[in-house]
Write a protein that holds these residues in place. Structure first.
Motif, PDB file in Angstrom:
ATOM      1  N   LYS A  14       0.754  -1.074   0.170  1.00 37.81           N
ATOM      2  CA  LYS A  14      -0.221   0.066   0.113  1.00 37.81           C
ATOM      3  C   LYS A  14       0.915   1.282  -0.006  1.00 37.81           C
ATOM      4  O   LYS A  14       0.582   2.134  -0.898  1.00 37.81           O
ATOM      5  N   GLY A  15       1.810   1.272   0.762  1.00 42.86           N
ATOM      6  CA  GLY A  15       2.597   2.454   0.898  1.00 42.86           C
ATOM      7  C   GLY A  15       3.533   2.725  -0.435  1.00 42.86           C
ATOM      8  O   GLY A  15       3.540   4.001  -0.988  1.00 42.86           O
ATOM      9  N   SER A  16       3.873   1.709  -1.021  1.00 42.64           N
ATOM     10  CA  SER A  16       4.576   1.778  -2.372  1.00 42.64           C
ATOM     11  C   SER A  16       3.421   2.282  -3.422  1.00 42.64           C
ATOM     12  O   SER A  16       3.966   3.186  -4.308  1.00 42.64           O
ATOM     13  N   LEU A  17       2.389   1.947  -3.397  1.00 36.08           N
ATOM     14  CA  LEU A  17       1.110   2.364  -4.069  1.00 36.08           C
ATOM     15  C   LEU A  17       1.003   3.741  -4.295  1.00 36.08           C
ATOM     16  O   LEU A  17       0.843   4.476  -5.187  1.00 36.08           O
ATOM     17  N   GLN A  18       0.816   4.248  -2.955  1.00 31.93           N
ATOM     18  CA  GLN A  18       0.741   5.591  -2.651  1.00 31.93           C
ATOM     19  C   GLN A  18       1.624   6.559  -3.028  1.00 31.93           C
ATOM     20  O   GLN A  18       1.526   7.654  -3.496  1.00 31.93           O
ATOM     21  N   ASN A  26      -6.735   6.070   1.166  1.00 35.68           N
ATOM     22  CA  ASN A  26      -6.741   4.733   1.939  1.00 35.68           C
ATOM     23  C   ASN A  26      -7.866   4.102   1.866  1.00 35.68           C
ATOM     24  O   ASN A  26      -8.029   2.853   1.832  1.00 35.68           O
ATOM     25  N   ASN A  27      -9.032   4.761   1.409  1.00 36.03           N
ATOM     26  CA  ASN A  27     -10.360   3.931   1.077  1.00 36.03           C
ATOM     27  C   ASN A  27     -10.041   3.259   0.007  1.00 36.03           C
ATOM     28  O   ASN A  27     -10.823   1.997  -0.288  1.00 36.03           O
ATOM     29  N   ASP A  28      -9.287   3.960  -1.191  1.00 42.26           N
ATOM     30  CA  ASP A  28      -9.232   3.082  -2.310  1.00 42.26           C
ATOM     31  C   ASP A  28      -8.166   1.901  -2.052  1.00 42.26           C
ATOM     32  O   ASP A  28      -8.890   0.838  -2.730  1.00 42.26           O
ATOM     33  N   LEU A  29      -7.476   1.892  -1.582  1.00 45.23           N
ATOM     34  CA  LEU A  29      -6.478   0.847  -1.005  1.00 45.23           C
ATOM     35  C   LEU A  29      -7.309  -0.247  -0.350  1.00 45.23           C
ATOM     36  O   LEU A  29      -6.986  -1.403  -0.528  1.00 45.23           O
ATOM     37  N   ASP A  30      -8.278   0.272   0.598  1.00 51.62           N
ATOM     38  CA  ASP A  30      -8.968  -0.955   1.066  1.00 51.62           C
ATOM     39  C   ASP A  30      -9.911  -1.662   0.465  1.00 51.62           C
ATOM     40  O   ASP A  30     -10.012  -2.796   0.405  1.00 51.62           O
ATOM     41  N   VAL A  31     -10.443  -0.816  -0.584  1.00 50.91           N
ATOM     42  CA  VAL A  31     -11.331  -1.544  -1.521  1.00 50.91           C
ATOM     43  C   VAL A  31     -10.671  -2.474  -2.531  1.00 50.91           C
ATOM     44  O   VAL A  31     -11.046  -3.641  -2.948  1.00 50.91           O
ATOM     45  N   ILE A  32      -9.112  -2.001  -2.991  1.00 52.66           N
ATOM     46  CA  ILE A  32      -8.279  -2.954  -3.803  1.00 52.66           C
ATOM     47  C   ILE A  32      -7.915  -4.308  -3.000  1.00 52.66           C
ATOM     48  O   ILE A  32      -8.009  -5.145  -3.907  1.00 52.66           O
ATOM     49  N   GLU A  33      -7.638  -4.052  -1.810  1.00 52.79           N
ATOM     50  CA  GLU A  33      -7.056  -5.226  -1.269  1.00 52.79           C
ATOM     51  C   GLU A  33      -6.279  -6.174  -1.840  1.00 52.79           C
ATOM     52  O   GLU A  33      -6.229  -7.444  -1.796  1.00 52.79           O
ATOM     53  N   GLN A  38      -9.042  -4.391  -9.241  1.00 49.60           N
ATOM     54  CA  GLN A  38      -9.496  -3.056  -8.711  1.00 49.60           C
ATOM     55  C   GLN A  38      -8.388  -2.108  -8.716  1.00 49.60           C
ATOM     56  O   GLN A  38      -8.755  -0.886  -8.613  1.00 49.60           O
ATOM     57  N   LEU A  39      -7.160  -2.412  -8.800  1.00 51.57           N
ATOM     58  CA  LEU A  39      -6.021  -1.408  -8.732  1.00 51.57           C
ATOM     59  C   LEU A  39      -6.329  -0.826 -10.259  1.00 51.57           C
ATOM     60  O   LEU A  39      -6.311   0.646 -10.185  1.00 51.57           O
ATOM     61  N   ALA A  40      -6.375  -1.323 -11.047  1.00 55.76           N
ATOM     62  CA  ALA A  40      -6.465  -0.778 -12.450  1.00 55.76           C
ATOM     63  C   ALA A  40      -8.049   0.042 -12.604  1.00 55.76           C
ATOM     64  O   ALA A  40      -7.979   1.019 -13.115  1.00 55.76           O
ATOM     65  N   GLY A  41      -8.846  -0.350 -11.990  1.00 54.37           N
ATOM     66  CA  GLY A  41     -10.206   0.379 -12.357  1.00 54.37           C
ATOM     67  C   GLY A  41      -9.849   1.758 -11.343  1.00 54.37           C
ATOM     68  O   GLY A  41     -10.309   2.670 -11.860  1.00 54.37           O
ATOM     69  N   LYS A  42      -9.475   1.855 -10.222  1.00 49.79           N
ATOM     70  CA  LYS A  42      -9.030   2.887  -9.564  1.00 49.79           C
ATOM     71  C   LYS A  42      -8.294   3.784 -10.191  1.00 49.79           C
ATOM     72  O   LYS A  42      -8.324   5.083  -9.986  1.00 49.79           O
TER      73      LYS A  42
END
Length: 70
Positions: A14-18, A26-33, A38-42
């Motif tokens: 998550k830290g690397s993604l941000q 953080n909410n996006d990352l909670d959804v992506i899990e 999901q990551l691509a969509g966000k």
């Protein structure tokens, strides 16, 4: 890496993604899990970029940053 699931420690990833995509919340990352789709969509939603560009960016991130997290 399984193309549908990002393996490893999700909290570290998550830290690397941000760092890479600062518009992800953080909410996006909670959804992506860890789910690549999901990551691509966000990323498409937050940055307004096409699917092929998203795929390219995720691959580039995975090849560079994710390997350092594992």
């Amino acid at each position: 890496m399984n193309r549908n699931r990002i393996e490893g420690s999700w909290e570290q990833v998550k830290g690397s993604l941000q760092e890479t995509w600062g518009k992800l919340t953080n909410n996006d990352l909670d959804v992506i899990e860890g789910d690549r789709k999901q990551l691509a969509g966000k990323l498409q939603e937050r940055y307004g970029i096409a699917q092929d560009e998203v795929d390219s960016q995720i691959k580039k991130w995975n090849d560079a940053d994710y390997d350092n997290v594992r």
